[in-house]
Design a protein around this motif. Structure first.
Motif, short mmCIF file in Angstrom:
data_model
loop_
_atom_site.label_atom_id
_atom_site.label_comp_id
_atom_site.label_asym_id
_atom_site.label_seq_id
_atom_site.Cartn_x
_atom_site.Cartn_y
_atom_site.Cartn_z
N LYS A 1 38.33 32.32 39.67
CA LYS A 1 39.15 32.55 40.73
C LYS A 1 37.67 33.11 41.77
CE LYS A 1 41.61 37.23 42.10
NZ LYS A 1 42.51 38.38 41.39
N TYR B 1 46.02 37.04 39.04
CA TYR B 1 45.71 38.67 38.71
C TYR B 1 45.59 38.12 37.06
CZ TYR B 1 50.75 39.18 37.62
OH TYR B 1 51.46 39.80 36.84
N ASN C 1 43.57 38.84 47.88
CA ASN C 1 43.86 39.20 46.16
C ASN C 1 44.48 39.13 45.03
OD1 ASN C 1 41.42 40.12 43.98
ND2 ASN C 1 42.38 42.04 43.85
#
Lengths: 114, 115
Positions: A70, A54, A30
């Motif tokens: 993403k 992020y 992630n």
């Protein structure tokens, strides 16, 4: 293992046109970073632009911008007002947060014609 | 600004010989990466060091070894050279504090030709 795929081996556009280079990647992580590197005929690897996973906002550096999706694991590079000096190999690269390793795609050879 | 320095820039060796490639990172950079790029290929990750310890390992042959020294410079040692080892060898360095992007700065490469 993470993989990076650039599906366009070669592209060619006229000077001043806009061109988009595609890149997709595969990861289960992630937190990671994505980069585009330029390698002109001199073979020097030059960082063009970077993106933190992020951050939802797409990175922009002058004539260079990215479209970071993403969920789709897509990271395309758009070059606006292309110049002859943009002629080069362009590599997309992935860097997992905390790792000391860049994974490169196969590259796209971009030619800007006068 | 100081960049990553690699030496030598060009190297010609015969099969079965040994070669040593050197890399001097940007001052205060504590991470060094080594990559091998064959003709028309993308750079292949070999090995990396962080704070003088091996960090990640890629497709580095057993005939190759590398280390990072106390002054943070790194050396890639290649033995029993084969024709297929002919390539451009890149070193890159980065200084990734926790709150910054680990941007890798590349040297100009060492072109190794094995004959």
């Amino acid at each position: 293992a993470q993989t990076v795929t650039q599906s366009q081996p070669e592209m060619s556009v006229q000077e001043a046109e806009t061109v988009t280079l595609s890149c997709t990647y595969d990861t289960s992580e992630n937190n990671y970073y994505l980069f585009w590197y330029k390698q002109p005929p001199s073979r020097q690897m030059i960082l063009v632009i970077r993106q933190e996973a992020y951050k939802q906002q797409n990175a922009t550096e002058n004539r260079f911008s990215v479209n970071f999706q993403k969920a789709a694991k897509s990271f395309s590079l758009k070059i606006s007002d292309s110049q002859l000096g943009d002629t080069a190999m362009y590599f997309c690269a992935y860097h997992r947060k905390g790792a000391q390793k860049l994974v490169f795609g196969q590259g796209t050879r971009l030619t800007i014609n006068p | 600004a100081a960049g990553v320095i690699q030496s030598p820039r060009h190297l010609i060796k015969e099969k079965r010989e040994t070669a040593t490639l050197k890399c001097y990172p940007i001052p205060r950079h504590d991470t060094v990466y080594w990559y091998q790029q064959g003709p028309g290929q993308d750079p292949q990750f070999l090995i990396s060091f962080y704070e003088k310890m091996q960090s990640d390992k890629g497709s580095i042959p057993d005939r190759f070894s590398a280390q990072q020294f106390s002054d943070y410079h790194s050396e890639l040692n290649m033995s029993s050279l084969e024709l297929g080892d002919s390539a451009l060898y890149f070193c890159a360095s980065s200084f990734p504090p926790a709150d910054r992007v680990p941007e890798a700065f590349f040297g100009q490469g060492t072109r190794l030709t094995v004959v």
